[in-house]
Design an enzyme around this catalytic site. Structure first.
Site, PDB file in Angstrom:
ATOM      1  N   ASN A 132       1.479  10.989  12.964  1.00 47.40           N
ATOM      2  CA  ASN A 132       0.680  12.203  12.757  1.00 47.40           C
ATOM      3  C   ASN A 132       0.263  12.399  11.309  1.00 47.40           C
ATOM      4  OD1 ASN A 132       0.462  13.477  15.351  1.00 47.40           O
ATOM      5  ND2 ASN A 132       2.650  13.864  15.269  1.00 47.40           N
ATOM      6  N   THR A 135       4.513   5.520  16.119  1.00 49.36           N
ATOM      7  CA  THR A 135       5.584   6.509  16.013  1.00 49.36           C
ATOM      8  C   THR A 135       6.515   6.386  17.196  1.00 49.36           C
ATOM      9  OG1 THR A 135       6.190   8.853  15.859  1.00 49.36           O
ATOM     10  CG2 THR A 135       4.166   8.354  17.038  1.00 49.36           C
ATOM     11  N   ASP A 174       8.388   8.636  18.050  1.00 46.51           N
ATOM     12  CA  ASP A 174       8.435   9.970  18.656  1.00 46.51           C
ATOM     13  C   ASP A 174       7.457  10.114  19.825  1.00 46.51           C
ATOM     14  OD1 ASP A 174      10.386  11.000  16.922  1.00 46.51           O
ATOM     15  OD2 ASP A 174       8.885  11.382  15.385  1.00 46.51           O
ATOM     16  N   GLY A 200      13.793  13.529  17.638  1.00 44.90           N
ATOM     17  CA  GLY A 200      12.709  14.296  18.246  1.00 44.90           C
ATOM     18  C   GLY A 200      12.721  15.724  17.749  1.00 44.90           C
ATOM     19  N   ARG A 201      11.875  16.014  16.747  1.00 44.45           N
ATOM     20  CA  ARG A 201      11.853  17.348  16.156  1.00 44.45           C
ATOM     21  C   ARG A 201      11.157  18.346  17.065  1.00 44.45           C
ATOM     22  NH1 ARG A 201       8.761  16.160  12.313  1.00 44.45           N
ATOM     23  NH2 ARG A 201      10.263  15.705  10.656  1.00 44.45           N
ATOM     24  N   GLN A 238      17.764   3.936  16.457  1.00 49.07           N
ATOM     25  CA  GLN A 238      16.695   4.074  17.449  1.00 49.07           C
ATOM     26  C   GLN A 238      15.419   3.362  17.030  1.00 49.07           C
ATOM     27  OE1 GLN A 238      16.986   8.585  18.794  1.00 49.07           O
ATOM     28  NE2 GLN A 238      17.829   8.218  16.771  1.00 49.07           N
ATOM     29  N   ARG A 239      15.197   3.280  15.736  1.00 51.41           N
ATOM     30  CA  ARG A 239      13.911   2.752  15.289  1.00 51.41           C
ATOM     31  C   ARG A 239      14.001   1.361  14.656  1.00 51.41           C
ATOM     32  NH1 ARG A 239      12.892   7.277  10.545  1.00 51.41           N
ATOM     33  NH2 ARG A 239      13.843   6.160   8.796  1.00 51.41           N
TER      34      ARG A 239
END
Length: 407
Positions: free
Chosen positions: A113, A142, A144, A189-190, A300-301
């Protein structure tokens, strides 16, 4: 002849280097491109003229393949927000002058984003200043999965595969003991719960975990949470729970806000952590059983050893498509995935106006979340499954994976 510039920004992933490979491949194959440059640390590296010539470094298929299996951002990353040109043109004038110095005709920015905000501002500045010989394109990235106008985002499928695998393995560990126990796993995850939702895939081969799933799209109630946990403990001795780091209460406040004031990053986003630890203490006090919290965090990434082959393939295609589009004169857009069908899974690549994406968040549809807010639906499983398919060959030396380094 013109030169092509590529940079990476935002949080790393297991697939962002595959997108870089796609961009570089197209640049090297085009007879109208002289040099392919990479900027170290995103837009900051451009402003500081930290350029790496990639032609020789990535000239053979073996190097490109090794880069594809390397996690994180090989060019380095940053989190820098450009000012708006109406406030100050200094950064924009400097960037354009650097592009001129290096004869850059095409710039591909790989990111999420906030990176698309940079693409939007730069491409708009060029459009309004009638700078028509520099094309600027976005390539999505991303874990996310919260970019608008694309079915899913590169990096998400690999992160989802890691999360599903991890929950399945956690279930195997937790189920060996007879004493009642609760394990709370915090997933990134915001403001969007896609990653947490992907934990549901831990069940697809018969494992039970996660037993409860809480996304940040629905208000979180501590009382409701305790009720759910007690009910599950009445059914089984080991309960595994997935929670988004950004779960919020009815007032829209992060549940961890009561612990301390949260600092923010360069884009004004609150820096979050501690949701699982917070809930661990509540379960310990209110229920009194054995309880532990786990924060998956960076794993996770960066888990390229369990990357999704489908994800890496699509990520590489999107990099190629973004470069192709720019070299054909396109600018101010992002390459995106349009899903044609789920069964069988089919997709195509399209190009979306960047203003439809920058600074917006795609959240999980509420219809894909159970009414009680503690699980997800079959529609979510159907959406997720194609994205985690396939495994990549992984090159090992001395018992551990080999990673490619550009510098």
């Amino acid at each position: 002849m013109k030169n092509l510039l590529v940079a990476q920004s935002g949080g790393p992933s297991a697939a962002i280097n595959a997108t870089l490979c796609g961009v570089v491949e197209k640049g090297l194959a085009d007879k109208n491109i002289d040099k392919v440059y990479g900027a170290q640390n995103g837009i900051i590296g451009i402003l500081a003229e930290r350029m790496v010539e990639l032609n020789a470094l990535l000239s053979n298929p073996q190097s490109l393949q090794l880069l594809c299996q390397t996690p994180s951002s090989a060019l380095g990353s940053c989190r820098m927000k450009l000012s708006h040109w109406e406030e100050s043109t200094f950064e924009f004038e400097k960037i354009i002058s650097i592009f001129r110095k290096y004869n850059i005709g095409y710039f591909i920015y790989i990111g999420g984003n906030d990176s698309m905000d940079t693409v939007h501002k730069l491409s708009e500045y060029c459009r309004l200043r009638k700078i028509n010989d520099i094309c600027i394109m976005g390539a999505p990235k991303t874990i996310d999965n919260d970019l608008m106008e694309t079915d899913h985002c590169p990096g998400f499928g690999s992160a989802a595969k890691y999360i599903a695998t991890t929950f399945s393995e956690i279930a195997c560990d937790c189920n060996v003991y007879a004493l009642p126990a609760v394990t709370i796993v915090e997933v990134m995850g915001r403001d969007a719960g896609w990653l947490t939702a992907s934990s549901v895939l831990g069940r697809i081969n018969g494992d039970s975990a996660p037993d409860l799933i809480y996304l940040c799209e629905k208000p979180f109630s501590v009382d409701g949470f305790l009720r759910d946990v007690r009910e599950k403990l009445g059914e089984k001795h080991a309960v595994v729970i997935a929670v988004s780091e950004g779960i919020k209460n009815e007032a829209g406040e992060y549940i961890t806000d009561c612990l301390q004031d949260r600092t923010t990053d360069a884009f004004g986003h609150k820096i979050l952590a501690g949701a699982a630890k917070y809930l661990e203490e509540i379960v310990r006090q209110e229920i009194g059983c054995k309880v532990r919290s786990v924060e998956l965090n960076l794993m996770q990434r960066c888990a390229s050893h369990v990357a999704s082959a489908a994800d890496i393939y699509e990520s590489r295609l999107l990099g190629m498509a973004a470069a192709d589009y720019a070299m054909a004169g396109g600018s101010g857009k992002m390459a995106a995935i349009k899903r044609i069908s789920t069964k069988p899974y089919q997709f195509e690549i399209e190009f979306v106006e960047i203003e439809k994406i920058a600074n917006q968040v795609k959240t999980v549809p509420l219809k894909w979340i159970h009414e009680q807010g503690n699980d997800v639906t079959q529609e979510m499983i159907d959406y997720l499954l194609p994205l985690i398919q396939g495994e990549l060959p992984c090159t090992y030396e001395n018992g551990v994976p080999v990673h490619f380094r550009l510098f």
